[in-house]
Design a protein around this motif. Structure first.
Motif, PDB file in Angstrom:
ATOM      1  N   ARG A 149       1.489   2.405  -3.455  1.00 14.15           N
ATOM      2  CA  ARG A 149       0.396   2.818  -4.130  1.00 14.15           C
ATOM      3  C   ARG A 149       0.040   4.250  -3.752  1.00 14.15           C
ATOM      4  NH1 ARG A 149      -3.787  -0.194  -6.393  1.00 14.15           N
ATOM      5  NH2 ARG A 149      -3.464  -2.526  -6.337  1.00 14.15           N
ATOM      6  N   PHE A 150       0.643   4.549  -2.359  1.00 15.85           N
ATOM      7  CA  PHE A 150       0.503   6.002  -2.060  1.00 15.85           C
ATOM      8  C   PHE A 150       1.780   6.773  -3.034  1.00 15.85           C
ATOM      9  CE2 PHE A 150       2.535   9.537   0.586  1.00 15.85           C
ATOM     10  CZ  PHE A 150       1.391  10.256   0.648  1.00 15.85           C
TER      11      PHE A 150
ATOM     12  N   SER B 158       0.445   7.725  -6.043  1.00 13.26           N
ATOM     13  CA  SER B 158      -0.291   8.639  -6.041  1.00 13.26           C
ATOM     14  C   SER B 158       0.189   9.933  -6.108  1.00 13.26           C
ATOM     15  CB  SER B 158      -1.423   8.722  -5.032  1.00 13.26           C
ATOM     16  OG  SER B 158      -0.722   9.026  -3.601  1.00 13.26           O
TER      17      SER B 158
ATOM     18  N   ARG C  13      -5.733   7.659  -0.954  1.00 14.12           N
ATOM     19  CA  ARG C  13      -6.201   7.068   0.221  1.00 14.12           C
ATOM     20  C   ARG C  13      -5.446   6.067   1.012  1.00 14.12           C
ATOM     21  NH1 ARG C  13     -10.557   2.380  -2.105  1.00 14.12           N
ATOM     22  NH2 ARG C  13      -9.178   1.850  -3.823  1.00 14.12           N
ATOM     23  N   TYR C  14      -4.308   5.734   0.360  1.00  9.09           N
ATOM     24  CA  TYR C  14      -3.463   4.609   0.968  1.00  9.09           C
ATOM     25  C   TYR C  14      -2.457   5.117   2.015  1.00  9.09           C
ATOM     26  CZ  TYR C  14      -5.386   1.119  -2.247  1.00  9.09           C
ATOM     27  OH  TYR C  14      -6.347   0.601  -2.786  1.00  9.09           O
ATOM     28  N   ARG C  15      -2.635   6.571   1.929  1.00 14.24           N
ATOM     29  CA  ARG C  15      -1.733   7.288   3.075  1.00 14.24           C
ATOM     30  C   ARG C  15      -1.637   6.750   4.203  1.00 14.24           C
ATOM     31  NH1 ARG C  15      -6.020  10.131   1.798  1.00 14.24           N
ATOM     32  NH2 ARG C  15      -7.354  11.261   3.170  1.00 14.24           N
ATOM     33  N   TYR C  16      -2.597   6.436   4.558  1.00 16.00           N
ATOM     34  CA  TYR C  16      -2.798   5.658   5.995  1.00 16.00           C
ATOM     35  C   TYR C  16      -1.997   4.491   6.026  1.00 16.00           C
ATOM     36  CZ  TYR C  16      -5.411   9.643   7.491  1.00 16.00           C
ATOM     37  OH  TYR C  16      -5.807  11.040   7.924  1.00 16.00           O
ATOM     38  N   SER C  17      -1.474   4.052   5.331  1.00 12.14           N
ATOM     39  CA  SER C  17      -0.565   2.638   5.224  1.00 12.14           C
ATOM     40  C   SER C  17       0.941   2.953   5.838  1.00 12.14           C
ATOM     41  CB  SER C  17      -0.618   1.932   3.965  1.00 12.14           C
ATOM     42  OG  SER C  17       0.005   2.586   2.890  1.00 12.14           O
TER      43      SER C  17
ATOM     44  N   ASN D  24      -5.607   6.292  -5.305  1.00 10.61           N
ATOM     45  CA  ASN D  24      -4.320   5.899  -4.481  1.00 10.61           C
ATOM     46  C   ASN D  24      -3.846   6.819  -3.399  1.00 10.61           C
ATOM     47  OD1 ASN D  24      -3.843   3.577  -6.034  1.00 10.61           O
ATOM     48  ND2 ASN D  24      -3.185   4.963  -7.786  1.00 10.61           N
TER      49      ASN D  24
ATOM     50  N   LEU E 170       0.622  -1.479  -0.126  1.00 11.98           N
ATOM     51  CA  LEU E 170      -0.089   0.094   0.088  1.00 11.98           C
ATOM     52  C   LEU E 170       0.905   1.260   0.123  1.00 11.98           C
ATOM     53  CD1 LEU E 170      -2.717  -1.065   2.515  1.00 11.98           C
ATOM     54  CD2 LEU E 170      -2.777  -1.286   0.027  1.00 11.98           C
TER      55      LEU E 170
END
Length: 380
Positions: free
Chosen positions: A73-74, A77, A94-98, A92, A70
């Protein structure tokens, strides 16, 4: 493959030797195969060299080869958003919280995230999540979320921006501060998840143009009186961002380095906060220090409403000026944050903002020359 090349190349990148890192990587990956970690280091080097378009297909390959990564993916983004691909970039993002460094700021909300649909008769909690500049930039989307959802909207922001948000007509039914217990709600959405929920495109931004924040009229009057004796033009000045920001070394400057801006007849007022505010001004710069008089963003907003222009590095006052629709000139590093896009001297986010970009890494000289020329053209 042993860890030798990986460690060596990582050390080159850490030392700012990005060209050497690329040169070391290319032979190792010439066959088109190789460990993902080396491809990731190549992406990192290319991004830091200001070549995101070359990095993009490699990052796509990294994501495709390991869909569960993830963080990759960030990273994708940020490249997509920098290149203006909002459609894929927001999905993509939204994957910042990974990521490890964002986990600590994630709100553990035990309700579903709003995805952009109609939820009439329900309450939607919209809350901030990151820096002050992010809050100022994305508050413009609250009204659109209210219209799109049909919900009762409760906006929750940090206490430092609460008065500004309450004073401004943002479209929320209720605005509260972080730490206050919100009323019962059925769905939530972070401010920076609103672009994905709303399907925000670059072409939408002119229709969401500022001003959407309003300065306190009483404070504006007080600061107008406070600054009345200064010759025009009055230039608000901020030269350093938050020291803990991951890219602060590249985006911030010293006050002394701004000596080329010390133009006779130009009055500078410091809106700089934090440790950098005490720095000595360069010789010849007519600088009025306001830092100790600024109680918060309400004062900064009022000062920006009185000043003719803000000159600043990439930090929260830029977004505050933009949200107020005040003129701002931004000094950008060679590799800027994704929100400033590529190569442009303007920005679709803020119509009265001009971007002054480094032509080369760590080279502020041409930026300061261009700013000095622009200052001589605005007149008293």
């Amino acid at each position: 493959m042993s860890g030798g090349p990986e460690r060596e190349i990582h050390a080159l990148i850490q030392a700012g030797r990005y060209e050497d890192a690329e040169a070391r990587l290319r032979p190792l990956l010439a066959s088109g195969t190789g460990p993902i970690v080396l491809w990731s280091l190549l992406v990192q080097a290319l991004r830091l060299l200001g070549r995101p378009r070359e990095a993009l297909p490699i990052q796509h390959m990294i994501v495709d080869s390991n869909p569960g990564n993830l963080a990759a993916r960030f990273d994708l983004s940020e490249i997509q958003l920098l290149l203006g691909d909002f459609d894929a970039g927001w999905r993509n993002y939204r994957y910042r919280y990974s990521l490890d460094h964002t986990t600590r700021i994630e709100r553990k909300v035990q309700m579903p995230r709003w995805e952009g649909g109609r939820i009439e008769g329900k309450t939607l909690l919209i809350h901030d999540e990151q820096g002050y500049g992010d809050t100022f930039q994305f508050l413009r989307l609250v009204r659109l979320a209210k219209q799109r959802s049909g919900a009762r909207v409760v906006l929750q922001v940090n206490p430092e921006t609460l008065d500004l948000a309450r004073r401004s007509d943002l479209g929320a039914d209720e605005t509260i501060g972080n730490g206050e217990l919100p009323p019962p709600f059925q769905m939530h959405c972070e401010l920076m998840s609103l672009p994905m929920a709303l399907g925000l495109k670059l072409s939408d931004l002119p229709g969401l143009a500022p001003p959407y924040l309003v300065a306190d009229p009483k404070r504006v009057a007080r600061w107008r009186q406070r600054l009345a004796a200064l010759p025009r033009p009055i230039v608000a000045l901020a030269w350093a961002g938050r020291p803990t920001h991951y890219n602060d070394a590249s985006r911030s400057v010293t006050l002394a380095s701004l000596a080329p801006l010390a133009i006779p007849g130009v009055s500078f007022v410091s809106v700089q906060k934090g440790p950098a505010a005490a720095a000595d001004a360069p010789q010849g710069m007519a600088l009025t220090r306001l830092s100790d008089e600024i109680a918060g963003f309400d004062d900064t907003a009022a000062i920006l409403s009185v000043a003719d222009v803000l000159v600043s590095v990439d930090s929260s006052p830029v977004h505050l000026a933009g949200a107020l629709n005040r003129a701002a000139w931004v000094m950008l590093p060679f590799v800027p944050d994704w929100r400033w896009l590529e190569r442009r001297e303007d920005t679709p986010w803020y119509p009265r903002t001009r971007l002054f970009r480094q032509p080369r890494r760590n080279d502020w000289g041409p930026v300061l020359q261009a700013l000095a020329k622009a200052l001589t053209e605005i007149g008293p």
